[in-house]
Motif scaffolding. Sequence first.
Motif, PDB file in Angstrom:
ATOM      1  N   MET A   1      71.356  67.979  34.038  1.00  0.00           N
ATOM      2  CA  MET A   1      71.724  66.561  33.931  1.00  0.00           C
ATOM      3  C   MET A   1      71.893  65.911  35.300  1.00  0.00           C
ATOM      4  O   MET A   1      71.658  64.713  35.464  1.00  0.00           O
ATOM      5  N   THR A   2      72.265  66.683  36.295  1.00  0.00           N
ATOM      6  CA  THR A   2      72.564  66.113  37.617  1.00  0.00           C
ATOM      7  C   THR A   2      71.448  66.313  38.636  1.00  0.00           C
ATOM      8  O   THR A   2      71.537  65.793  39.743  1.00  0.00           O
ATOM      9  N   PHE A   3      70.408  67.053  38.261  1.00  0.00           N
ATOM     10  CA  PHE A   3      69.342  67.344  39.220  1.00  0.00           C
ATOM     11  C   PHE A   3      68.649  66.050  39.650  1.00  0.00           C
ATOM     12  O   PHE A   3      68.239  65.239  38.817  1.00  0.00           O
ATOM     13  N   VAL A   4      68.550  65.872  40.978  1.00  0.00           N
ATOM     14  CA  VAL A   4      67.972  64.660  41.576  1.00  0.00           C
ATOM     15  C   VAL A   4      68.652  63.418  40.996  1.00  0.00           C
ATOM     16  O   VAL A   4      68.013  62.431  40.613  1.00  0.00           O
TER      17      VAL A   4
ATOM     18  N   THR B   1      67.558  61.892  37.569  1.00  0.00           N
ATOM     19  CA  THR B   1      66.264  61.215  37.386  1.00  0.00           C
ATOM     20  C   THR B   1      65.122  62.181  37.096  1.00  0.00           C
ATOM     21  O   THR B   1      64.040  61.754  36.730  1.00  0.00           O
ATOM     22  N   SER B   2      65.344  63.482  37.276  1.00  0.00           N
ATOM     23  CA  SER B   2      64.252  64.444  37.166  1.00  0.00           C
ATOM     24  C   SER B   2      64.025  64.876  35.718  1.00  0.00           C
ATOM     25  O   SER B   2      64.973  65.069  34.950  1.00  0.00           O
ATOM     26  N   SER B   3      62.758  65.049  35.394  1.00  0.00           N
ATOM     27  CA  SER B   3      62.396  65.587  34.083  1.00  0.00           C
ATOM     28  C   SER B   3      61.839  67.004  34.200  1.00  0.00           C
ATOM     29  O   SER B   3      61.245  67.522  33.256  1.00  0.00           O
ATOM     30  N   LYS B   4      62.048  67.643  35.352  1.00  0.00           N
ATOM     31  CA  LYS B   4      61.467  68.968  35.577  1.00  0.00           C
ATOM     32  C   LYS B   4      62.235  70.126  34.942  1.00  0.00           C
ATOM     33  O   LYS B   4      61.616  71.121  34.546  1.00  0.00           O
ATOM     34  N   PRO B   5      63.571  70.089  34.838  1.00  0.00           N
ATOM     35  CA  PRO B   5      64.250  71.245  34.248  1.00  0.00           C
ATOM     36  C   PRO B   5      63.718  71.563  32.849  1.00  0.00           C
ATOM     37  O   PRO B   5      63.611  70.685  31.992  1.00  0.00           O
ATOM     38  N   PHE B   6      63.361  72.824  32.646  1.00  0.00           N
ATOM     39  CA  PHE B   6      62.866  73.326  31.367  1.00  0.00           C
ATOM     40  C   PHE B   6      61.708  72.470  30.826  1.00  0.00           C
ATOM     41  O   PHE B   6      61.648  72.145  29.647  1.00  0.00           O
ATOM     42  N   ALA B   7      60.786  72.116  31.724  1.00  0.00           N
ATOM     43  CA  ALA B   7      59.655  71.266  31.337  1.00  0.00           C
ATOM     44  C   ALA B   7      58.435  72.108  31.008  1.00  0.00           C
ATOM     45  O   ALA B   7      58.142  73.099  31.684  1.00  0.00           O
ATOM     46  N   ARG B   8      57.722  71.688  29.965  1.00  0.00           N
ATOM     47  CA  ARG B   8      56.469  72.338  29.610  1.00  0.00           C
ATOM     48  C   ARG B   8      55.315  71.689  30.372  1.00  0.00           C
ATOM     49  O   ARG B   8      55.280  70.472  30.537  1.00  0.00           O
TER      50      ARG B   8
ATOM     51  N   VAL C   1      48.657  70.664  37.423  1.00  0.00           N
ATOM     52  CA  VAL C   1      50.017  71.196  37.554  1.00  0.00           C
ATOM     53  C   VAL C   1      50.563  70.933  38.950  1.00  0.00           C
ATOM     54  O   VAL C   1      49.811  70.703  39.905  1.00  0.00           O
ATOM     55  N   PRO C   2      51.892  70.978  39.080  1.00  0.00           N
ATOM     56  CA  PRO C   2      52.474  70.889  40.423  1.00  0.00           C
ATOM     57  C   PRO C   2      52.076  72.100  41.256  1.00  0.00           C
ATOM     58  O   PRO C   2      51.463  73.047  40.758  1.00  0.00           O
ATOM     59  N   THR C   3      52.410  72.068  42.510  1.00  0.00           N
ATOM     60  CA  THR C   3      52.088  73.177  43.405  1.00  0.00           C
ATOM     61  C   THR C   3      52.738  74.473  42.921  1.00  0.00           C
ATOM     62  O   THR C   3      53.929  74.495  42.591  1.00  0.00           O
ATOM     63  N   VAL C   4      51.961  75.532  42.877  1.00  0.00           N
ATOM     64  CA  VAL C   4      52.487  76.837  42.503  1.00  0.00           C
ATOM     65  C   VAL C   4      53.495  77.284  43.555  1.00  0.00           C
ATOM     66  O   VAL C   4      53.211  77.259  44.753  1.00  0.00           O
ATOM     67  N   VAL C   5      54.687  77.684  43.093  1.00  0.00           N
ATOM     68  CA  VAL C   5      55.747  78.085  44.007  1.00  0.00           C
ATOM     69  C   VAL C   5      56.054  79.564  43.822  1.00  0.00           C
ATOM     70  O   VAL C   5      55.453  80.249  42.981  1.00  0.00           O
ATOM     71  N   THR C   6      57.008  80.045  44.584  1.00  0.00           N
ATOM     72  CA  THR C   6      57.288  81.483  44.597  1.00  0.00           C
ATOM     73  C   THR C   6      58.278  81.914  43.530  1.00  0.00           C
ATOM     74  O   THR C   6      58.416  83.104  43.272  1.00  0.00           O
ATOM     75  N   ARG C   7      58.967  80.969  42.931  1.00  0.00           N
ATOM     76  CA  ARG C   7      59.988  81.308  41.927  1.00  0.00           C
ATOM     77  C   ARG C   7      59.528  80.843  40.557  1.00  0.00           C
ATOM     78  O   ARG C   7      58.959  79.765  40.407  1.00  0.00           O
ATOM     79  N   ALA C   8      59.824  81.650  39.531  1.00  0.00           N
ATOM     80  CA  ALA C   8      59.375  81.320  38.180  1.00  0.00           C
ATOM     81  C   ALA C   8      60.505  80.821  37.289  1.00  0.00           C
ATOM     82  O   ALA C   8      60.303  80.640  36.094  1.00  0.00           O
ATOM     83  N   GLU C   9      61.691  80.602  37.848  1.00  0.00           N
ATOM     84  CA  GLU C   9      62.790  80.106  37.034  1.00  0.00           C
ATOM     85  C   GLU C   9      62.538  78.660  36.612  1.00  0.00           C
ATOM     86  O   GLU C   9      62.077  77.846  37.422  1.00  0.00           O
ATOM     87  N   PRO C  10      62.859  78.307  35.357  1.00  0.00           N
ATOM     88  CA  PRO C  10      62.555  76.965  34.848  1.00  0.00           C
ATOM     89  C   PRO C  10      63.667  75.950  35.084  1.00  0.00           C
ATOM     90  O   PRO C  10      63.610  74.855  34.551  1.00  0.00           O
ATOM     91  N   HIS C  11      64.666  76.274  35.898  1.00  0.00           N
ATOM     92  CA  HIS C  11      65.844  75.411  36.034  1.00  0.00           C
ATOM     93  C   HIS C  11      65.538  74.076  36.693  1.00  0.00           C
ATOM     94  O   HIS C  11      66.178  73.072  36.369  1.00  0.00           O
ATOM     95  N   ASN C  12      64.592  74.029  37.620  1.00  0.00           N
ATOM     96  CA  ASN C  12      64.335  72.768  38.334  1.00  0.00           C
ATOM     97  C   ASN C  12      62.853  72.520  38.591  1.00  0.00           C
ATOM     98  O   ASN C  12      62.495  71.793  39.505  1.00  0.00           O
ATOM     99  N   GLN C  13      61.987  73.129  37.785  1.00  0.00           N
ATOM    100  CA  GLN C  13      60.558  72.922  37.968  1.00  0.00           C
ATOM    101  C   GLN C  13      59.838  73.138  36.640  1.00  0.00           C
ATOM    102  O   GLN C  13      60.325  73.855  35.764  1.00  0.00           O
ATOM    103  N   ALA C  14      58.700  72.492  36.512  1.00  0.00           N
ATOM    104  CA  ALA C  14      57.905  72.608  35.291  1.00  0.00           C
ATOM    105  C   ALA C  14      57.058  73.862  35.368  1.00  0.00           C
ATOM    106  O   ALA C  14      56.034  73.890  36.054  1.00  0.00           O
ATOM    107  N   VAL C  15      57.460  74.911  34.673  1.00  0.00           N
ATOM    108  CA  VAL C  15      56.731  76.183  34.709  1.00  0.00           C
ATOM    109  C   VAL C  15      56.553  76.789  33.317  1.00  0.00           C
ATOM    110  O   VAL C  15      56.079  77.914  33.201  1.00  0.00           O
ATOM    111  N   LEU C  16      56.919  76.062  32.248  1.00  0.00           N
ATOM    112  CA  LEU C  16      56.813  76.615  30.905  1.00  0.00           C
ATOM    113  C   LEU C  16      55.389  76.494  30.383  1.00  0.00           C
ATOM    114  O   LEU C  16      54.704  75.494  30.600  1.00  0.00           O
TER     115      LEU C  16
END
Length: 796
Positions: free
Chosen positions: A672-675, A678-685, A692-707
């Motif tokens: 709820m407080t990320f950015v 304003t962000s819609s990335k947490p737990f985003a499909r 897709v956004p840039t592939v990053v090194t972490r696969a956790e869905p907390h603050n990026q669209a990786v589902l």
Amino acid sequence: MPKRKSIRKKPSSSSSSASGCSKSKKQKVVEVVEKVEEVVNDVKTESSEVSIPVDEEVEAGVEEIVESPTNSGRKNSRKLVKKEELDCRFLGDPVPADEAKLRWPHRYSAKVEQGAKKSKTSDDDDEELIPAKCHYFKAEVDGFKIFELNDNAHVQSEDGKPPYICKILEMFEGVDGLPYFRAQWYYRSVDTVMKESITLREAKRVFASEIMDDNPLDCLLEKINIVRVTPNLDVDSKLSAIPDCDYYYDMKYLLPYSTYIIPPAETASPGSESQSTISSDKEVNGAVGDAKSDSDEAPQGNESSNSEITVLDLYCGCGAMSTGLCLGANLHGSNLVTRWAVDVNQFACQSLALNHPETNVRWKGYGEKDDTWEPLEGLSNCREKIGEFVKKGYKEKILPFPGDVDVVCGGPPCQGISGFNRFRNAENPLADPKNEQLVVYMDVVNYLKPKYALMENVVDLVKFSKGFLGRYALGRLVDMNYQARMGMMAAGAYGLPQFRMRVFIWGAQPSEKLPQYPLPTHDLVLRGVIPTEFEINTVAYNEGHTVQLENKLFLGDAISDMPEVTNAESRDEIPYSCPPKTEFQRFIRMTKDAMLGSRNGSEFISKLYDHRPLNLNVDDYQRVCRIPKKKGANFRDLPGVRVRSDNKVEWDPDVEREYLPSKKPLVPDYAMTFVGGTSSKPFARLWWDETVPTVVTRAEPHNQAVLHPVQDRVLTIRENARLQGFPDYYQLKGGVKDRYIQVGNAVAVPVARALGYSLALAMASEGSLDGPVMTLPPKFTNIHDRAASPIVEDNS
């Protein structure tokens, strides 16, 4: 189609050493200029005398007013003064009219007289040429200073600044009756893109340019002596061969892609408008003959696949950059082979060694069976063992020595410029130990002296601290007498469904062709991530350039053929579940031999490696299962979340907050407080028809669209690897998180592959290498001539 405002950009106030006299402008000067132009437009013949009607009030105030070129925009320099009061004059008879028209036709055409003739004054700026009444070979300034055509000279600059440096291309009287000269400018190092980031060891060194413009004759200060010398990686030898002179040059600096390059031999006649480089009074040690031109040398490099070209991959990671380079070079028949690789990450090095058994791989760390680089601390009493190690290494070529390496590539880590680093040193980035590997990389290049160097880094290299480290990297190469250029390439423009902009800096020895940047093959909308000053470094087609690019790729193009797996998948090898559905999938599933063009053996691999996801904890898995399987779904679709009109989220007071069996909230507070909400990335499909956004090194869905779009899990290691362009045959070593890190840190393989192709062209001295960019062959991503396998339509 990828576009940008201009592939070329006029120099800023700090990036140009070329300028004429500069004084204040007044509105009445503008009025006079307009009257002059009206008269010029009425001129019917070249020899017409011109009478300029000027109001007495205006005439009285214009003796010292100048409209002249400035560093931010080069316009015609017109000193509106009384001709009889100028302290300069032409000497001798005018150049015969027929000869003048032959040598400088641009000054005498009807279009010029109509004020319509344009001429290049910088790399994207046009000037309106001043029509000429006649030309001269010689002039006098200040009553005693004599200048001749093709002389080099100092030119008046702003107060407190060193004089500008130019070559005199023309001396002529305009139809307005005033005396002018046309200058072609030289740059000092601080006036190029390197600015103050590095102090070159050679104070007299300047750089030729292609920038030309017209200036009032009385701006000339003094004649100077400039010589052209042979570039030499041995700086001491080069300096010892330079005769007494005011300045010397061995390279040309071009604004597009911040290019430092060896000028070809001049073929145009002195003073010709078509002349693209500067001739000097003297050429030392046959510099022009030693510096290869596009046509005077036989093809260099690898004409036979049996001739091995060696690569050292520094900061190699799992080997994506060198893998791509070798694949791309092979497409042009060059046998580029990665012989050495070094990195701090043991698992990444193991991945590289697994896929490249021909490579000597070393990483930081020590074990009983390891023969690796070690700090000197603690080894001072081990002289015998050190001697054995060095002798063994030399004999077996475990690590290269000067002369062994043809190409050094690598991406030195610069965590000190990362946006995640809250303690970045903007005043002196090189003082930050987290950036010192950039210095180490350049030191290795300086020691090994490869024919070519290619450095990759994040865009922050040119964003942080006004691009200090990017300027430094270019400056180091030039200071080592390497040709150099810098470009920024987006992975999606070369056949991947992700944006991923990165900086690539080429370096080449003076005796080699400086490789070009391959232009995009796929449509992609460039995002505004480049500082304005470096927009001209973005590798893209010029705005207005018509070209047919392949359609941009989406997530479905890359992974729709992948077998379904669960969050708990633990197998490292599984069979494919269906044939490839797209051209991308067909190509990515080829064996290594097939990608290298071999017709022997199987065309496709039979097993899929690393297709397993990060196993989410119970709470996160339960959250993911509640995210709707639709485009754009994310935590905002969970109960209790309300989206305001300003796109910020808030708790819905009418919905009771829901909790998981663990007693933790279904919607975590951090989402709820990320950015700022304003962000819609947490737990985003992600979705099939999205880049897709840039592939990053972490696969956790907390603050990026990786589902995954329709499966309750994050993208697998292999799905991420596909988004980076890794061939499916490429296996990875280490734990699951270690493999995600390797993929996220990698250079996009298709980008490296395109660069490898351009490197092979440069090594063979083939194609038109005059410009900084080149066009890849059609269907470059599927260039092999083997019969295409059937493609199953993707109905996902």
